[in-house]
Write an enzyme that holds these catalytic residues in place. Structure first.
Site, PDB file in Angstrom:
ATOM      1  N   GLY A   1      -6.555  -8.839  -5.128  1.00  0.00           N
ATOM      2  CA  GLY A   1      -7.108  -9.218  -3.826  1.00  0.00           C
ATOM      3  C   GLY A   1      -8.052  -8.143  -3.322  1.00  0.00           C
TER       4      GLY A   1
ATOM      5  N   GLY B   1      -2.794  -9.156   3.296  1.00  0.00           N
ATOM      6  CA  GLY B   1      -2.478  -9.920   2.095  1.00  0.00           C
ATOM      7  C   GLY B   1      -0.995 -10.154   1.902  1.00  0.00           C
ATOM      8  N   VAL B   2      -0.551 -10.019   0.659  1.00  0.00           N
ATOM      9  CA  VAL B   2       0.856 -10.222   0.297  1.00  0.00           C
ATOM     10  C   VAL B   2       1.749  -9.274   1.096  1.00  0.00           C
ATOM     11  CG1 VAL B   2       2.537  -9.939  -1.575  1.00  0.00           C
ATOM     12  CG2 VAL B   2       0.386 -11.114  -2.013  1.00  0.00           C
ATOM     13  N   ASP B   3       1.323  -8.030   1.216  1.00  0.00           N
ATOM     14  CA  ASP B   3       2.111  -7.015   1.931  1.00  0.00           C
ATOM     15  C   ASP B   3       2.375  -7.448   3.373  1.00  0.00           C
ATOM     16  OD1 ASP B   3       3.424  -4.560   2.302  1.00  0.00           O
ATOM     17  OD2 ASP B   3       1.571  -3.468   2.669  1.00  0.00           O
TER      18      ASP B   3
ATOM     19  N   ASN C   1       0.873  -1.172   0.000  1.00  0.00           N
ATOM     20  CA  ASN C   1       0.000   0.000   0.000  1.00  0.00           C
ATOM     21  C   ASN C   1       0.913   1.225   0.000  1.00  0.00           C
ATOM     22  OD1 ASN C   1       0.504   0.891   2.802  1.00  0.00           O
ATOM     23  ND2 ASN C   1      -0.613  -0.949   3.364  1.00  0.00           N
TER      24      ASN C   1
END
Length: 169
Positions: free
Chosen positions: A124, A32-34, A24
């Site tokens: 996502g 999520g991925v982050d 972000n």
């Protein structure tokens, strides 16, 4: 020549030169991925992101741009953070999504990374339709000149795997 590969699994398990983070704009972690990359990579990634916020990106990383940090405890040299667009039904933001892949590859080339793992950016929580996101990802990577020898798309489930496989042909 760049080989495009597809893997179903956890991007944080990949052994590559550079992992791409669907970040972000704050660069300070998220879901999520982050969130997974920040958790698995350890505090060094967050410290590097904070340093970026204190210097060049005081207002956050703009959508479609990319910047690299250490990979911390991950089996990679770098994490390339890119901010995908939130999908909109009233505005075409495809160019911003394509820019995420293109600028990430440019950053990877600047770093000397030859193997890069991408997640399915914006598909996502940002609501990008999976098939269109896969199409933009594959078309953009194929059209971008890069010194990378392998670009790996790492997807989380069967549905995403099918979407990317259809576009990889």
């Amino acid at each position: 020549m760049t080989t495009l590969t597809l893997v179903e699994g956890d991007i944080t398990d990949q052994s590559v030169d550079a992992l791409v983070n669907a970040a972000n704009s704050s660069l300070l972690g998220g879901g999520g991925v982050d969130g997974a990359i920040h958790r698995r990579g350890g505090p060094e990634i967050l410290a590097a992101c904070r340093a970026l916020r204190a210097s060049r990106y005081g207002k956050g990383l703009p959508t479609g741009r990319a910047v690299a940090t250490t990979a911390g405890l991950l089996d990679a040299h770098w994490v390339i953070h890119t901010v995908g667009p939130v999908h909109s039904t009233t505005e075409d933001r495809s160019a911003l999504l394509a820019s995420c892949y293109r600028t990430s590859l440019l950053v990877a080339d600047e770093l000397g990374a030859r193997t890069i793992a991408f997640p399915a950016i914006s598909t996502g929580i940002y609501g990008w339709p999976l098939d269109d996101g896969a199409r933009i990802a594959v078309e953009t990577v194929r059209a971008t000149a890069t010194a990378a020898t392998e670009v790996r798309f790492v997807v989380f489930d069967d549905r995403a795997h099918e979407a990317f496989a259809a576009h990889l042909g």
